[in-house]
Design an enzyme around this catalytic site. Structure first.
Site, PDB file in Angstrom:
ATOM      1  N   HIS A 242      18.578 -25.275  75.343  1.00 41.90           N
ATOM      2  CA  HIS A 242      17.838 -24.450  76.482  1.00 41.90           C
ATOM      3  C   HIS A 242      16.353 -24.790  76.538  1.00 41.90           C
ATOM      4  O   HIS A 242      15.680 -24.957  75.292  1.00 41.90           O
ATOM      5  CB  HIS A 242      17.958 -22.945  76.153  1.00 41.90           C
ATOM      6  CG  HIS A 242      17.227 -22.230  77.238  1.00 41.90           C
ATOM      7  ND1 HIS A 242      17.715 -21.924  78.554  1.00 41.90           N
ATOM      8  CD2 HIS A 242      16.000 -21.824  77.125  1.00 41.90           C
ATOM      9  CE1 HIS A 242      16.775 -21.098  79.206  1.00 41.90           C
ATOM     10  NE2 HIS A 242      15.706 -21.075  78.542  1.00 41.90           N
TER      11      HIS A 242
ATOM     12  N   ASP B 152      21.668  -9.399  83.385  1.00 42.88           N
ATOM     13  CA  ASP B 152      20.398 -10.270  83.292  1.00 42.88           C
ATOM     14  C   ASP B 152      20.007 -10.515  84.932  1.00 42.88           C
ATOM     15  O   ASP B 152      19.051 -10.582  85.201  1.00 42.88           O
ATOM     16  CB  ASP B 152      20.696 -11.412  82.676  1.00 42.88           C
ATOM     17  CG  ASP B 152      19.365 -12.242  82.723  1.00 42.88           C
ATOM     18  OD1 ASP B 152      18.300 -11.734  82.173  1.00 42.88           O
ATOM     19  OD2 ASP B 152      19.307 -13.436  83.370  1.00 42.88           O
TER      20      ASP B 152
ATOM     21  N   ARG C 210      12.328  -7.484  87.351  1.00 42.76           N
ATOM     22  CA  ARG C 210      11.213  -7.870  86.415  1.00 42.76           C
ATOM     23  C   ARG C 210      10.272  -8.534  87.239  1.00 42.76           C
ATOM     24  O   ARG C 210       9.264  -8.539  87.574  1.00 42.76           O
ATOM     25  CB  ARG C 210      11.857  -8.435  85.238  1.00 42.76           C
ATOM     26  CG  ARG C 210      12.279  -7.762  84.066  1.00 42.76           C
ATOM     27  CD  ARG C 210      12.888  -8.614  83.072  1.00 42.76           C
ATOM     28  NE  ARG C 210      11.980  -9.473  82.254  1.00 42.76           N
ATOM     29  CZ  ARG C 210      12.408 -10.639  81.701  1.00 42.76           C
ATOM     30  NH1 ARG C 210      13.769 -11.047  81.772  1.00 42.76           N
ATOM     31  NH2 ARG C 210      11.532 -11.403  81.357  1.00 42.76           N
TER      32      ARG C 210
ATOM     33  N   SER D 266      17.002 -12.218  77.976  1.00 42.99           N
ATOM     34  CA  SER D 266      17.256 -12.638  78.925  1.00 42.99           C
ATOM     35  C   SER D 266      18.022 -14.066  78.620  1.00 42.99           C
ATOM     36  O   SER D 266      19.190 -14.305  79.351  1.00 42.99           O
ATOM     37  CB  SER D 266      16.156 -12.708  79.980  1.00 42.99           C
ATOM     38  OG  SER D 266      16.470 -13.560  81.034  1.00 42.99           O
TER      39      SER D 266
ATOM     40  N   LYS E 150      22.467 -15.003  77.848  1.00 45.66           N
ATOM     41  CA  LYS E 150      23.209 -16.003  78.854  1.00 45.66           C
ATOM     42  C   LYS E 150      23.836 -17.148  77.777  1.00 45.66           C
ATOM     43  O   LYS E 150      24.992 -17.598  78.070  1.00 45.66           O
ATOM     44  CB  LYS E 150      22.262 -16.607  79.861  1.00 45.66           C
ATOM     45  CG  LYS E 150      22.043 -15.704  81.056  1.00 45.66           C
ATOM     46  CD  LYS E 150      20.948 -16.256  81.822  1.00 45.66           C
ATOM     47  CE  LYS E 150      19.618 -16.047  81.462  1.00 45.66           C
ATOM     48  NZ  LYS E 150      18.695 -16.046  82.341  1.00 45.66           N
TER      49      LYS E 150
HETATM   50  N1  URA Z   1      14.253 -17.712  81.909  1.00 47.05           N
HETATM   51  C1  URA Z   1      15.051 -16.649  81.879  1.00 47.05           C
HETATM   52  O1  URA Z   1      16.106 -17.086  82.062  1.00 47.05           O
HETATM   53  N2  URA Z   1      14.660 -15.260  81.661  1.00 47.05           N
HETATM   54  C2  URA Z   1      13.347 -15.226  81.478  1.00 47.05           C
HETATM   55  O2  URA Z   1      13.046 -13.864  81.219  1.00 47.05           O
HETATM   56  C3  URA Z   1      12.377 -16.082  81.701  1.00 47.05           C
HETATM   57  C4  URA Z   1      12.877 -17.406  81.811  1.00 47.05           C
END
Ligand code: URA
Length: 452
Positions: free
Chosen positions: A82, A161, A168, A183, A187
């Site tokens: 990621h 999320d 947010r 977050s 995932k």
């Molecule tokens: N990317 C995400 O998936 N979530 C966040 O909170 C910030 C960046």
């Protein structure tokens, strides 16, 4: 549940119990907690923070708000990478087929561009016929069969999320380390991974501009990933300069193919990329792809040392197998390979290409990733609003990178635009993205730290 008392507890800096966290995630996802109350809790979390145990509970509750991918037992480890995002960051594209060829399974669930930073799914959308939205069953099937998939999250994965992130975004509560950690990791945990490498960027075009903030985020994510049973490492990488020499959706796909085709750091004579760029071609991009693969090889005990792992990854990349795997992955996801190859053979697919030339000889000492990202977005290559349509063919390429020598009138970059007026305006802005000095600047490292 008395949600008001929960908001008040967090407002006073108290610690929430795991079951309180599980309940509010479940109820907010189901729509029984109003946005205004959830927004108040998010703001309390923003100011008061979350303990490690609270962050773990939040992450797991978010992961379990929807489907978690289930794979059959198999000796090939499940891995992913990621990135927190940057300009020209196309590492996922060559990395996925490389990892598949190294004996991994790669369920790479990716995202779209955020702010000025590009998104893997937007880049893939520039490939004729390629489908990025696949049902969970097809994701698992393709990973088992081809070794890898790069696609978007299904509607049924981590719905908590989606809802919390949207709130947010609208309430100024994005830059909170525990909320970002939950977050991102919720995932990744929904992919059911064995190992994960995180590329946490710092610098002018990064989400976390300050290196110490990026380190804090990386440490929090590494601790939580490992706590949740996924072998997790992070590398801190410099995002003051774009990665590679191209930024813009299709141009980045093209450069990714060049990485897969380059048997060394220089494109081979006779390849369609030969002579296109000077000798440093692809060095930083190729190097980061190999680093990510090498860490995952060590994390899964497929290699003993990072040096041995890097050699294993480089040999695999040089063998050409990942380039052939890339085609297989494309076909498996519906791409029209004929149309793709035709597009690849073109030097440019945008209507207008204009060069930015150096006004004096010297060494490039600055190539500002933020400004380049803003110019690309404004040319139509990114989104100003969620609804904006993207022009996949525009962007910049042939970027001269810090440390490289340029002669007077040498190329600093090329702008790919929809018309001459746009290109001219972009060139004027891009002039300030570059600085040229008489002396070669000191070397900077791309990967500055590894957090295990
Ligand atoms: N990317 C995400 O998936 N979530 C966040 O909170 C910030 C960046």
């Amino acid at each position: 549940m008395n949600f008001l008392s929960l908001i008040e507890s967090k407002r006073e800096g108290k610690t929430l119990a795991p079951n309180q966290i599980e309940n509010f995630v479940r109820e907010f996802t189901a729509g029984t907690i109003p946005d205004y109350q959830m927004a108040a809790l998010l703001m309390a979390i923003y100011f008061r923070g979350l303990t490690t145990a609270e962050t773990t509970a939040l992450t797991l509750a978010m992961r379990d708000s929807g489907d978690v991918l289930k794979f059959p037992r198999d000796k090939r480890p499940l891995v992913d990478k990621h990135s927190t995002g940057g300009i020209g960051d196309k590492v996922s594209l060559p990395l996925a087929p490389l990892l598949a060829c190294l004996g991994f399974r790669v369920p790479m669930i990716s995202g779209r561009g955020l702010g000025i930073t590009g998104g893997t799914l937007d880049k893939l959308d520039s490939i004729p016929g390629f489908k990025t939205l696949l049902p969970a069953g097809k994701i698992v099937e393709q990973v088992q069969k081809t070794g890898g998939v790069i696609c978007g999250q299904t509607d049924r994965m981590v719905p908590a999320d989606k809802k919390i992130y949207a709130l947010r975004d609208a309430t100024g509560t994005v830059p909170s380390i525990p909320l970002i950690t939950a977050s991102i990791l919720s995932k990744k945990l929904a992919e059911n991974l064995d190992a994960l490498v995180l590329d946490v960027k710092f610098g002018c075009a990064a989400f976390m501009q300050i290196r110490t903030d990026a380190r804090k985020l990386a440490k929090a994510m590494v601790a939580l990933g490992n706590e949740c049973g996924v072998n997790t490492r992070a590398i801190l990488t410099d995002m003051n300069t774009p990665l590679g020499r191209a930024a813009g959706n299709w141009l980045e796909v093209r450069e990714s193919v060049a990485v897969l085709e380059g048997s060394a750091a220089v494109p081979a004579a006779g390849s369609k990329f030969a002579g296109e760029t000077p000798a440093l071609h692809l060095n930083d991009l190729r190097s980061l792809v190999l680093d990510c693969a090498a860490h995952l090889l060590v994390q899964t005990r497929k290699a003993k040392t990072l040096a041995a792992a890097r050699k294993q990854a480089a040999d695999c990349l040089n063998s050409g197998a990942p380039r052939r795997k890339w085609d297989k992955m494309l076909v498996a996801q519906g791409a029209d390979l004929g149309a793709f190859n035709k597009k690849l053979a073109q030097d440019s697919t945008a209507p207008v290409v204009v060069e930015l030339k150096a006004e004096k000889p010297g060494f490039v000492s600055k190539c500002d990733a933020r400004l380049i990202g803003e110019v690309i977005r404004d040319l139509g290559g990114g989104r100003l609003t969620k609804e904006s349509a993207i022009n996949y063919d525009i962007g910049v390429d042939r970027l001269a990178k810090p440390g490289e020598r340029v002669e007077k009138s040498g190329t600093l970059c090329r702008v790919h635009a929809t018309d001459s007026a746009q290109a001219k305006a972009a060139i004027t802005r891009l002039k300030t993205a570059f600085e040229i000095s008489a002396r070669r600047p000191g070397k900077t490292s791309l990967v500055v730290e590894v957090i295990e």
